[in-house]
Motif scaffolding. Structure first.
Motif, PDB file in Angstrom:
ATOM      1  N   LEU A  11       0.886  -1.157   0.000  1.00 42.13           N
ATOM      2  CA  LEU A  11       0.000   0.000   0.000  1.00 42.13           C
ATOM      3  C   LEU A  11       0.920   1.202   0.000  1.00 42.13           C
ATOM      4  O   LEU A  11       1.643   1.441   0.973  1.00 42.13           O
ATOM      5  CB  LEU A  11      -0.887  -0.021   1.253  1.00 42.13           C
ATOM      6  CG  LEU A  11      -1.825   1.169   1.426  1.00 42.13           C
ATOM      7  CD1 LEU A  11      -2.715   1.366   0.212  1.00 42.13           C
ATOM      8  CD2 LEU A  11      -2.683   0.982   2.670  1.00 42.13           C
ATOM      9  N   VAL A  12       0.926   1.924  -1.105  1.00 44.46           N
ATOM     10  CA  VAL A  12       1.843   3.042  -1.257  1.00 44.46           C
ATOM     11  C   VAL A  12       1.112   4.343  -0.942  1.00 44.46           C
ATOM     12  O   VAL A  12       0.109   4.660  -1.587  1.00 44.46           O
ATOM     13  CB  VAL A  12       2.410   3.106  -2.697  1.00 44.46           C
ATOM     14  CG1 VAL A  12       3.375   4.284  -2.839  1.00 44.46           C
ATOM     15  CG2 VAL A  12       3.073   1.796  -3.083  1.00 44.46           C
ATOM     16  N   VAL A  65     -12.342   0.928  -0.845  1.00 44.32           N
ATOM     17  CA  VAL A  65     -11.827   0.360  -2.103  1.00 44.32           C
ATOM     18  C   VAL A  65     -10.394  -0.142  -1.912  1.00 44.32           C
ATOM     19  O   VAL A  65     -10.033  -1.235  -2.373  1.00 44.32           O
ATOM     20  CB  VAL A  65     -11.913   1.385  -3.254  1.00 44.32           C
ATOM     21  CG1 VAL A  65     -11.268   0.834  -4.521  1.00 44.32           C
ATOM     22  CG2 VAL A  65     -13.362   1.765  -3.520  1.00 44.32           C
ATOM     23  N   ALA A  66      -9.590   0.642  -1.195  1.00 45.28           N
ATOM     24  CA  ALA A  66      -8.204   0.218  -0.944  1.00 45.28           C
ATOM     25  C   ALA A  66      -8.191  -1.135  -0.236  1.00 45.28           C
ATOM     26  O   ALA A  66      -7.435  -2.040  -0.606  1.00 45.28           O
ATOM     27  CB  ALA A  66      -7.470   1.272  -0.109  1.00 45.28           C
ATOM     28  N   GLY A  67      -9.064  -1.307   0.764  1.00 47.80           N
ATOM     29  CA  GLY A  67      -9.130  -2.573   1.505  1.00 47.80           C
ATOM     30  C   GLY A  67      -9.491  -3.733   0.592  1.00 47.80           C
ATOM     31  O   GLY A  67      -8.884  -4.805   0.656  1.00 47.80           O
ATOM     32  N   ARG A  68     -10.469  -3.519  -0.270  1.00 45.14           N
ATOM     33  CA  ARG A  68     -10.873  -4.591  -1.192  1.00 45.14           C
ATOM     34  C   ARG A  68      -9.753  -4.926  -2.169  1.00 45.14           C
ATOM     35  O   ARG A  68      -9.529  -6.085  -2.516  1.00 45.14           O
ATOM     36  CB  ARG A  68     -12.152  -4.193  -1.945  1.00 45.14           C
ATOM     37  CG  ARG A  68     -13.364  -4.117  -1.044  1.00 45.14           C
ATOM     38  CD  ARG A  68     -13.630  -5.472  -0.393  1.00 45.14           C
ATOM     39  NE  ARG A  68     -14.536  -5.366   0.733  1.00 45.14           N
ATOM     40  CZ  ARG A  68     -15.765  -5.887   0.752  1.00 45.14           C
ATOM     41  NH1 ARG A  68     -16.223  -6.542  -0.286  1.00 45.14           N
ATOM     42  NH2 ARG A  68     -16.515  -5.754   1.822  1.00 45.14           N
ATOM     43  N   ARG A  69      -9.052  -3.917  -2.643  1.00 43.99           N
ATOM     44  CA  ARG A  69      -7.923  -4.169  -3.551  1.00 43.99           C
ATOM     45  C   ARG A  69      -6.839  -4.978  -2.832  1.00 43.99           C
ATOM     46  O   ARG A  69      -6.307  -5.942  -3.379  1.00 43.99           O
ATOM     47  CB  ARG A  69      -7.323  -2.846  -4.051  1.00 43.99           C
ATOM     48  CG  ARG A  69      -8.199  -2.078  -5.037  1.00 43.99           C
ATOM     49  CD  ARG A  69      -7.425  -0.863  -5.568  1.00 43.99           C
ATOM     50  NE  ARG A  69      -6.182  -1.285  -6.194  1.00 43.99           N
ATOM     51  CZ  ARG A  69      -6.083  -1.716  -7.455  1.00 43.99           C
ATOM     52  NH1 ARG A  69      -7.140  -1.741  -8.235  1.00 43.99           N
ATOM     53  NH2 ARG A  69      -4.903  -2.082  -7.940  1.00 43.99           N
ATOM     54  N   LEU A  70      -6.522  -4.578  -1.609  1.00 44.74           N
ATOM     55  CA  LEU A  70      -5.450  -5.269  -0.875  1.00 44.74           C
ATOM     56  C   LEU A  70      -5.855  -6.704  -0.572  1.00 44.74           C
ATOM     57  O   LEU A  70      -5.045  -7.624  -0.655  1.00 44.74           O
ATOM     58  CB  LEU A  70      -5.116  -4.513   0.416  1.00 44.74           C
ATOM     59  CG  LEU A  70      -4.553  -3.102   0.191  1.00 44.74           C
ATOM     60  CD1 LEU A  70      -4.366  -2.395   1.530  1.00 44.74           C
ATOM     61  CD2 LEU A  70      -3.233  -3.144  -0.582  1.00 44.74           C
ATOM     62  N   ARG A  71      -7.113  -6.881  -0.229  1.00 45.31           N
ATOM     63  CA  ARG A  71      -7.608  -8.227   0.041  1.00 45.31           C
ATOM     64  C   ARG A  71      -7.439  -9.117  -1.188  1.00 45.31           C
ATOM     65  O   ARG A  71      -7.191 -10.312  -1.077  1.00 45.31           O
ATOM     66  CB  ARG A  71      -9.081  -8.157   0.448  1.00 45.31           C
ATOM     67  CG  ARG A  71      -9.609  -9.465   1.001  1.00 45.31           C
ATOM     68  CD  ARG A  71     -10.966  -9.291   1.606  1.00 45.31           C
ATOM     69  NE  ARG A  71     -11.988  -9.187   0.573  1.00 45.31           N
ATOM     70  CZ  ARG A  71     -13.291  -9.125   0.808  1.00 45.31           C
ATOM     71  NH1 ARG A  71     -13.723  -9.114   2.055  1.00 45.31           N
ATOM     72  NH2 ARG A  71     -14.159  -9.032  -0.166  1.00 45.31           N
ATOM     73  N   ALA A  72      -7.557  -8.510  -2.371  1.00 46.80           N
ATOM     74  CA  ALA A  72      -7.409  -9.256  -3.623  1.00 46.80           C
ATOM     75  C   ALA A  72      -5.945  -9.323  -4.069  1.00 46.80           C
ATOM     76  O   ALA A  72      -5.645  -9.830  -5.150  1.00 46.80           O
ATOM     77  CB  ALA A  72      -8.261  -8.601  -4.710  1.00 46.80           C
ATOM     78  N   ARG A  96      -1.772  -3.219   7.599  1.00 44.78           N
ATOM     79  CA  ARG A  96      -1.608  -4.284   8.599  1.00 44.78           C
ATOM     80  C   ARG A  96      -2.773  -5.257   8.540  1.00 44.78           C
ATOM     81  O   ARG A  96      -2.588  -6.463   8.623  1.00 44.78           O
ATOM     82  CB  ARG A  96      -1.517  -3.669   9.996  1.00 44.78           C
ATOM     83  CG  ARG A  96      -0.182  -2.979  10.171  1.00 44.78           C
ATOM     84  CD  ARG A  96       0.138  -2.747  11.642  1.00 44.78           C
ATOM     85  NE  ARG A  96       1.458  -2.157  11.746  1.00 44.78           N
ATOM     86  CZ  ARG A  96       1.749  -1.106  12.500  1.00 44.78           C
ATOM     87  NH1 ARG A  96       0.814  -0.559  13.258  1.00 44.78           N
ATOM     88  NH2 ARG A  96       2.968  -0.631  12.524  1.00 44.78           N
ATOM     89  N   GLU A  97      -3.966  -4.696   8.385  1.00 47.84           N
ATOM     90  CA  GLU A  97      -5.156  -5.545   8.349  1.00 47.84           C
ATOM     91  C   GLU A  97      -5.048  -6.584   7.233  1.00 47.84           C
ATOM     92  O   GLU A  97      -5.478  -7.721   7.396  1.00 47.84           O
ATOM     93  CB  GLU A  97      -6.387  -4.656   8.141  1.00 47.84           C
ATOM     94  CG  GLU A  97      -7.710  -5.390   8.241  1.00 47.84           C
ATOM     95  CD  GLU A  97      -8.894  -4.428   8.073  1.00 47.84           C
ATOM     96  OE1 GLU A  97      -8.721  -3.199   8.175  1.00 47.84           O
ATOM     97  OE2 GLU A  97     -10.000  -4.953   7.826  1.00 47.84           O
ATOM     98  N   PRO A 102       3.240  -1.286   4.144  1.00 46.84           N
ATOM     99  CA  PRO A 102       2.997   0.129   3.860  1.00 46.84           C
ATOM    100  C   PRO A 102       4.290   0.826   3.422  1.00 46.84           C
ATOM    101  O   PRO A 102       5.330   0.672   4.060  1.00 46.84           O
ATOM    102  CB  PRO A 102       2.500   0.695   5.194  1.00 46.84           C
ATOM    103  CG  PRO A 102       2.898  -0.277   6.246  1.00 46.84           C
ATOM    104  CD  PRO A 102       3.285  -1.567   5.591  1.00 46.84           C
ATOM    105  N   THR A 103       4.203   1.534   2.325  1.00 48.35           N
ATOM    106  CA  THR A 103       5.354   2.219   1.737  1.00 48.35           C
ATOM    107  C   THR A 103       5.004   3.695   1.592  1.00 48.35           C
ATOM    108  O   THR A 103       3.876   4.013   1.215  1.00 48.35           O
ATOM    109  CB  THR A 103       5.648   1.624   0.337  1.00 48.35           C
ATOM    110  OG1 THR A 103       5.957   0.238   0.490  1.00 48.35           O
ATOM    111  CG2 THR A 103       6.786   2.329  -0.360  1.00 48.35           C
ATOM    112  N   ALA A 104       5.961   4.559   1.896  1.00 45.63           N
ATOM    113  CA  ALA A 104       5.720   5.997   1.718  1.00 45.63           C
ATOM    114  C   ALA A 104       6.652   6.540   0.638  1.00 45.63           C
ATOM    115  O   ALA A 104       7.858   6.269   0.658  1.00 45.63           O
ATOM    116  CB  ALA A 104       5.948   6.743   3.031  1.00 45.63           C
ATOM    117  N   VAL A 105       6.085   7.281  -0.301  1.00 43.21           N
ATOM    118  CA  VAL A 105       6.899   8.026  -1.263  1.00 43.21           C
ATOM    119  C   VAL A 105       6.628   9.501  -0.986  1.00 43.21           C
ATOM    120  O   VAL A 105       5.502   9.980  -1.143  1.00 43.21           O
ATOM    121  CB  VAL A 105       6.555   7.668  -2.725  1.00 43.21           C
ATOM    122  CG1 VAL A 105       7.392   8.497  -3.686  1.00 43.21           C
ATOM    123  CG2 VAL A 105       6.770   6.175  -2.978  1.00 43.21           C
ATOM    124  N   VAL A 106       7.671  10.172  -0.528  1.00 38.88           N
ATOM    125  CA  VAL A 106       7.530  11.548  -0.052  1.00 38.88           C
ATOM    126  C   VAL A 106       8.074  12.514  -1.095  1.00 38.88           C
ATOM    127  O   VAL A 106       9.151  12.284  -1.661  1.00 38.88           O
ATOM    128  CB  VAL A 106       8.318  11.739   1.267  1.00 38.88           C
ATOM    129  CG1 VAL A 106       8.119  13.146   1.817  1.00 38.88           C
ATOM    130  CG2 VAL A 106       7.911  10.685   2.299  1.00 38.88           C
TER     131      VAL A 106
END
Ligand code: ATP
Ligand code: MG
Length: 169
Positions: A11-12, A65-72, A96-97, A102-106
């Motif tokens: 998750l970016v 939507v992010a949760g559903r994408r990650l679940r898939a 985490r769920e 988790p990745t951060a691009v700053v």
């Protein structure tokens, strides 16, 4: 050339002041379907991507939507400012769920440059840019502690960035 490595399934969070180049970067480096943008979700729930009163609903929909994408098992990039810790915390919790990294691009852009860009971008009041910039600067050193497993800080000298993917483990 600057190479940054992103876990294949992550998750970016794009992190940067308005006008720092998040959406431009997202367009240039990710497939459009990977990117969930707060503007797009504001438009979806309120017909206007600038409607700040729609922020809560827009993020509720975006996080769903992010949760559903990650679940898939799908790479997900969130294009929002994320200069406030509580906004980032939601993404770390989601990652985490679903047991993804988790990745951060700053996007670390000097205040003077942000002010210049803002005039032709959203033309927000100067104090908005200044406060976001202060929040961003304070945030950078805490990102790893907040749970971001990879933190890439891009500056304006990183004109050519290549994103590479790695297996998560
Ligand atoms: P917002 O949070 O308001 O959506 P943003 O971070 O998505 O802002 P962009 O829309 O990508 O910012 O870029 C804002 C402006 O800055 C645009 O006019 C864009 O052309 C310019 N810009 C973006 N990236 C760069 C860059 N690397 N160098 C110079 N100008 C840039
Ligand atoms: Mg944008």
């Amino acid at each position: 050339m600057r190479r940054i490595t992103i876990p294949e399934l992550s998750l970016v969070a794009l992190v940067g002041v308005t006008g720092s180049g998040k959406s431009t970067f997202a367009r240039g480096h990710f497939a459009s379907t990977h990117v969930l943008s707060s503007d797009t979700f504001r438009a979806m729930v309120a017909d206007d991507e600038n409607d700040q009163s729609a922020t809560e609903d827009a993020f509720a929909a975006l996080h769903f939507v992010a949760g559903r994408r990650l679940r898939a098992g799908r790479l997900t990039v969130v294009d929002a400012t994320h200069v406030q810790r509580e906004d980032r915390a939601k993404l770390v919790a989601l990652a985490r769920e679903y047991d993804v990294l988790p990745t951060a691009v700053v996007f670390d852009v000097p205040l003077a440059e942000l002010r210049d860009r803002n005039r032709n971008h959203r033309d927000l009041a100067d104090h908005v840019i200044r406060r976001q910039h202060e929040a961003l600067r304070r945030s950078i050193r805490h990102l790893a502690k907040e749970g971001f497993r990879k933190v890439h800080v891009l500056s304006t000298t990183d004109t050519e960035v290549v994103v590479e993917y790695e297996k998560a483990y």
